[in-house]
Design a protein around this motif. Sequence first.
Motif, PDB file in Angstrom:
ATOM      1  N   ARG A  52       0.796  -1.226   0.000  1.00 43.44           N
ATOM      2  CA  ARG A  52       0.000   0.000   0.000  1.00 43.44           C
ATOM      3  C   ARG A  52       0.829   1.277   0.000  1.00 43.44           C
ATOM      4  O   ARG A  52       0.365   2.322  -0.466  1.00 43.44           O
ATOM      5  CB  ARG A  52      -0.953   0.019   1.215  1.00 43.44           C
ATOM      6  CG  ARG A  52      -2.035  -1.029   1.185  1.00 43.44           C
ATOM      7  CD  ARG A  52      -3.005  -0.833   0.056  1.00 43.44           C
ATOM      8  NE  ARG A  52      -3.744   0.429   0.112  1.00 43.44           N
ATOM      9  CZ  ARG A  52      -4.922   0.584   0.658  1.00 43.44           C
ATOM     10  NH1 ARG A  52      -5.521  -0.453   1.231  1.00 43.44           N
ATOM     11  NH2 ARG A  52      -5.529   1.752   0.643  1.00 43.44           N
ATOM     12  N   GLN A  60      -0.559   3.737  -2.778  1.00 44.24           N
ATOM     13  CA  GLN A  60      -0.520   2.725  -3.817  1.00 44.24           C
ATOM     14  C   GLN A  60      -0.619   3.368  -5.200  1.00 44.24           C
ATOM     15  O   GLN A  60       0.026   2.939  -6.142  1.00 44.24           O
ATOM     16  CB  GLN A  60      -1.704   1.792  -3.598  1.00 44.24           C
ATOM     17  CG  GLN A  60      -1.548   0.477  -4.274  1.00 44.24           C
ATOM     18  CD  GLN A  60      -2.667  -0.459  -3.862  1.00 44.24           C
ATOM     19  OE1 GLN A  60      -3.732  -0.035  -3.399  1.00 44.24           O
ATOM     20  NE2 GLN A  60      -2.447  -1.727  -4.047  1.00 44.24           N
ATOM     21  N   LYS A 131      -5.692   2.933   8.188  1.00 41.07           N
ATOM     22  CA  LYS A 131      -6.545   2.858   7.004  1.00 41.07           C
ATOM     23  C   LYS A 131      -6.112   1.679   6.103  1.00 41.07           C
ATOM     24  O   LYS A 131      -6.930   0.944   5.561  1.00 41.07           O
ATOM     25  CB  LYS A 131      -6.406   4.179   6.240  1.00 41.07           C
ATOM     26  CG  LYS A 131      -7.221   4.260   4.980  1.00 41.07           C
ATOM     27  CD  LYS A 131      -7.008   5.599   4.270  1.00 41.07           C
ATOM     28  CE  LYS A 131      -7.216   5.440   2.793  1.00 41.07           C
ATOM     29  NZ  LYS A 131      -6.728   6.556   1.999  1.00 41.07           N
ATOM     30  N   GLU A 136      -7.044  -3.706   4.070  1.00 39.91           N
ATOM     31  CA  GLU A 136      -6.508  -4.991   3.631  1.00 39.91           C
ATOM     32  C   GLU A 136      -7.084  -6.164   4.417  1.00 39.91           C
ATOM     33  O   GLU A 136      -7.138  -7.277   3.920  1.00 39.91           O
ATOM     34  CB  GLU A 136      -4.975  -4.978   3.689  1.00 39.91           C
ATOM     35  CG  GLU A 136      -4.328  -4.006   2.704  1.00 39.91           C
ATOM     36  CD  GLU A 136      -4.781  -4.174   1.254  1.00 39.91           C
ATOM     37  OE1 GLU A 136      -5.087  -5.303   0.835  1.00 39.91           O
ATOM     38  OE2 GLU A 136      -4.839  -3.151   0.532  1.00 39.91           O
ATOM     39  N   ASN A 139      -9.983  -6.977   2.472  1.00 39.19           N
ATOM     40  CA  ASN A 139      -9.608  -7.657   1.232  1.00 39.19           C
ATOM     41  C   ASN A 139      -9.195  -9.099   1.484  1.00 39.19           C
ATOM     42  O   ASN A 139      -9.504  -9.992   0.697  1.00 39.19           O
ATOM     43  CB  ASN A 139      -8.460  -6.913   0.550  1.00 39.19           C
ATOM     44  CG  ASN A 139      -8.898  -5.571   0.012  1.00 39.19           C
ATOM     45  OD1 ASN A 139     -10.093  -5.340  -0.157  1.00 39.19           O
ATOM     46  ND2 ASN A 139      -7.956  -4.687  -0.249  1.00 39.19           N
TER      47      ASN A 139
ATOM     48  N   LYS B 288      -4.260   1.013 -12.869  1.00 34.30           N
ATOM     49  CA  LYS B 288      -3.849   0.951 -11.465  1.00 34.30           C
ATOM     50  C   LYS B 288      -3.495   2.309 -10.862  1.00 34.30           C
ATOM     51  O   LYS B 288      -3.579   2.484  -9.665  1.00 34.30           O
ATOM     52  CB  LYS B 288      -2.651   0.015 -11.332  1.00 34.30           C
ATOM     53  CG  LYS B 288      -3.079  -1.430 -11.247  1.00 34.30           C
ATOM     54  CD  LYS B 288      -1.919  -2.304 -10.844  1.00 34.30           C
ATOM     55  CE  LYS B 288      -2.392  -3.720 -10.565  1.00 34.30           C
ATOM     56  NZ  LYS B 288      -1.270  -4.648 -10.486  1.00 34.30           N
ATOM     57  N   GLN B 294      -8.203   3.984  -7.482  1.00 33.70           N
ATOM     58  CA  GLN B 294      -7.844   4.245  -6.101  1.00 33.70           C
ATOM     59  C   GLN B 294      -9.099   4.451  -5.245  1.00 33.70           C
ATOM     60  O   GLN B 294      -9.193   3.943  -4.132  1.00 33.70           O
ATOM     61  CB  GLN B 294      -6.917   5.472  -6.033  1.00 33.70           C
ATOM     62  CG  GLN B 294      -6.082   5.527  -4.778  1.00 33.70           C
ATOM     63  CD  GLN B 294      -5.363   4.202  -4.494  1.00 33.70           C
ATOM     64  OE1 GLN B 294      -4.683   3.672  -5.349  1.00 33.70           O
ATOM     65  NE2 GLN B 294      -5.558   3.648  -3.296  1.00 33.70           N
ATOM     66  N   TYR B 297     -10.816   1.155  -4.748  1.00 29.56           N
ATOM     67  CA  TYR B 297     -10.029   0.333  -3.827  1.00 29.56           C
ATOM     68  C   TYR B 297     -10.225   0.819  -2.392  1.00 29.56           C
ATOM     69  O   TYR B 297     -10.479   0.035  -1.484  1.00 29.56           O
ATOM     70  CB  TYR B 297      -8.557   0.405  -4.233  1.00 29.56           C
ATOM     71  CG  TYR B 297      -7.696  -0.636  -3.559  1.00 29.56           C
ATOM     72  CD1 TYR B 297      -7.438  -1.852  -4.195  1.00 29.56           C
ATOM     73  CD2 TYR B 297      -7.149  -0.424  -2.304  1.00 29.56           C
ATOM     74  CE1 TYR B 297      -6.654  -2.821  -3.595  1.00 29.56           C
ATOM     75  CE2 TYR B 297      -6.369  -1.385  -1.690  1.00 29.56           C
ATOM     76  CZ  TYR B 297      -6.115  -2.576  -2.331  1.00 29.56           C
ATOM     77  OH  TYR B 297      -5.341  -3.529  -1.728  1.00 29.56           O
ATOM     78  N   THR B 303     -10.822  -5.203  -5.174  1.00 29.62           N
ATOM     79  CA  THR B 303      -9.569  -5.521  -4.491  1.00 29.62           C
ATOM     80  C   THR B 303      -8.439  -5.731  -5.484  1.00 29.62           C
ATOM     81  O   THR B 303      -7.275  -5.633  -5.139  1.00 29.62           O
ATOM     82  CB  THR B 303      -9.690  -6.791  -3.642  1.00 29.62           C
ATOM     83  OG1 THR B 303     -10.147  -7.834  -4.491  1.00 29.62           O
ATOM     84  CG2 THR B 303     -10.643  -6.592  -2.504  1.00 29.62           C
TER      85      THR B 303
END
Lengths: 420, 423
Positions: A52, A60, A131, A136, A139, B288, B294, B297, B303
């Motif tokens: 990230r 990211q 965050k 994650e 996810n 991406k 973003q 995500y 994901t």
Amino acid sequence: MEETKIDIKKGIKFHKIVSNKFKTDLIAVFITVPLQRDTITYNALLPMVLRRGTNNIKTQQDINKELENMYGASFDCGVDKNGDNQVMKFYLEILDNQYVLENEDILKQGLKLLIDIVCNPYIENNAFLKKYVDGEKQNLKQLIEEKIDNKAKYALERCTEEMYKNKPYGMYKYGYIEDLNDIDENKLYNYYKKMLQECKIDIFITGDIKSNIEDEIRNNENIMKLAEREEKYIKEGERDIEQENNIVNESMNISQGKLVIGLDLQNMEKEKTYSAMVYNAILGGGSNSKLFQNVREKASLAYTAGSTYLKKKNNIFIRCGIEISNYNKAVDIIKKQLKDLEKGEFTEEDIDNAKRIVMSNIRNIEEEQDLQITYYYGQDFSEEKMSIKEYENRVENVNKEEIIDIAKEVKVNTIYFLKD
Amino acid sequence: MEIIESLKIKEKAYIEKLENGLTIIIIPKKNTNKKHIVWGTNFGSIDNHFVDPTTNKEVRIPDGVAHFLEHKMFEQKSGVNSLDKLMSLGVEPNAYTTNDHTAYYYECTDKFYEALDELMDYVQNPYYTDENVEKEKGIIGQEIKMYEDDPSWRLYINGLDCMYHKNEIKLDIAGTVESISKIDKEMLYSCYNTFYNPSNMLIVACGNFKPEELLKDIKERLIEKKDQGKIERIYEKEDETINKKYKEDKMPISIPLFMIGFKDNPNKEQKVKRHIAIEILLNILIGKSSKLYQELYDEGLVTTRPDTGYEFSKNYAHVTIMGQSKDPKKVEEMFLKQLKEIKNNGIDDNDFKRAKRKIYGDYVIEYNDVGDIARIFLSDYMKGVQSFDYIEDFDTVNKQYVEQMLKEVFDEEKMVMSVVNCE
């Protein structure tokens, strides 16, 4: 293809693989730790959080911008099981410097970025960013839940779980949803700091490498901060439970049944690996195999029918997609194939065919960069050095008696069937 | 042989069209031990209505014949199964059927010429019997069922159904259990004779070859057949409008799947340039490093980056964006918002430059693997495209053209959505 192994410091190795077959270089960092119930979910979550942001590139989106500027270098990470170990893998595939449009050293940039992602994460108040960890965790939860989506993979996974109940190898590589509640940005970061100083670290680069890249690694400031370590990992794992003909059925709303039969070769000596590879190829290695010929071609029961040999655990998994009502028929035919092999009912031609399949897989190692890395990682792990040529010779020398010996040792451990 | 070259990626292709109509493309690659050869025929699932060139009569065939033929090519009169024979040589053989072509190939590090004997023998010598045709129906039936359980396949087929009214691309490549029940050996022979004529076929080889030598070796193994000329194919007339906006299905999965599609006009000029521009746009819109990705995500709506692509052949063209999300509706909403924003504000210069570098890298990387190279040349040829053009035309794609494509291709009127929900 030639590998040079360089000890950066104790417990941290650099594997340089020089090969001029590709237009790309592949960089990889593998972190190996033992599979343990209390850390498995931490290790599954870590790569996802690390990707990230780094201390230098905090989001990211910005990492991705950097990658795109390096001609669309692709970053990937994940976890795998290797025997009774869990391996966190980080990859960066990048165009070789000779194909870029301007005069740039993108290999150097890519290497720096990858090490940054692994060793220099974005930290605030002595913890990962909340965050990122919360996102994650969600996810990862989804990833664990997705297990059921690919029915063929799910059936294989379930069969493995049944064979290794309460053993490290029976754990799911992505960990467990019930662990997630307890993990937060502080705990995860504390675990990470400790883990990073104790784990086995392997760095790989394969490609048409001309520069003195090992100095880049040695002098990388993140690498310099890492301590020397006694690598903690499991060389010889636990055997599976002594059980035979464990039958498991499970239902789901599907139209094609998935049959997985887990076979055991648990008392086999290590030198017999090569015979087991040939045995597996005769059984289910391709369209000449006993399974393909008898389950698919003669009985017309399946579209997919084959087997794979899991070297690290000495198991063979037979996998077929069949009409649900044909379950008994398929199991009978498969068992008959196992018996036939035991009785030596196969020809020299079958052996030659099987060997050629195995050999062609071996030769293929040099032709794909990720296979090269996996190959040298495996060698490092088992502490043996074997050239491709020698590997081929070992397979070539397998004879019929040795294959029958394997057939006699094979036991049906678990029959798993996913049906409607 | 005609030679085309790409200096940027340091590759050459040698092309020859033989008297019998067969085209051969050889891409020599020095530093690899792998060799790949593929023999393709321009016969796919969309070719179910055509004029038989020998009788001049119109023929209609059931859905799934091209794929059925592919399955049945390996059996030989001698009882030998060529797939088995090739496997026993240690090469990796296989075959596949797409919308517009069928291909037979193998890849090897050794025994190339022994395998070439077998490949060229079985593709040129069909052997169908009532029994072997009947038996195959069981196997293909299982293959069809395997696809029925595949959520991504369902998603895709439903997406096509939204975009197209009658276009043959909507058909399942393998047909249905019902349609393949009508197939018999006479039908297979007749389709074989029509579509497996050299004039309808292409061989592509990639690996450490001397092109002239390989050409000679291929020629020696060809049996004599006359060029029968072009096959007239009859396709349904397809309106430019979409069939329906939305289609939904339910399956036992953990998280819903979505596909956003844009129907495009397949009759436009400069297909390669258009394709490059669309790839750049997809990267800017939902790549991406895009703002949209973003946001999706961060909100936990995706994901992984949705798969995107532009698929086209002579009679269809469309953009696809496929991914998983707990809330496909929300994804669609945010996508439309982003699309509008970029259409209004224009494309950012930095975003454009970065996307271009990335797409360029992607094209070069395709030239890593002999199998990928051969497949690309084959499928591009079937579409009427020359593969090196993707590298060579690259510089001609400027921001103005890409912005024009944004308006032309990413038109909301032509947008559809397919969703597979959890049961």
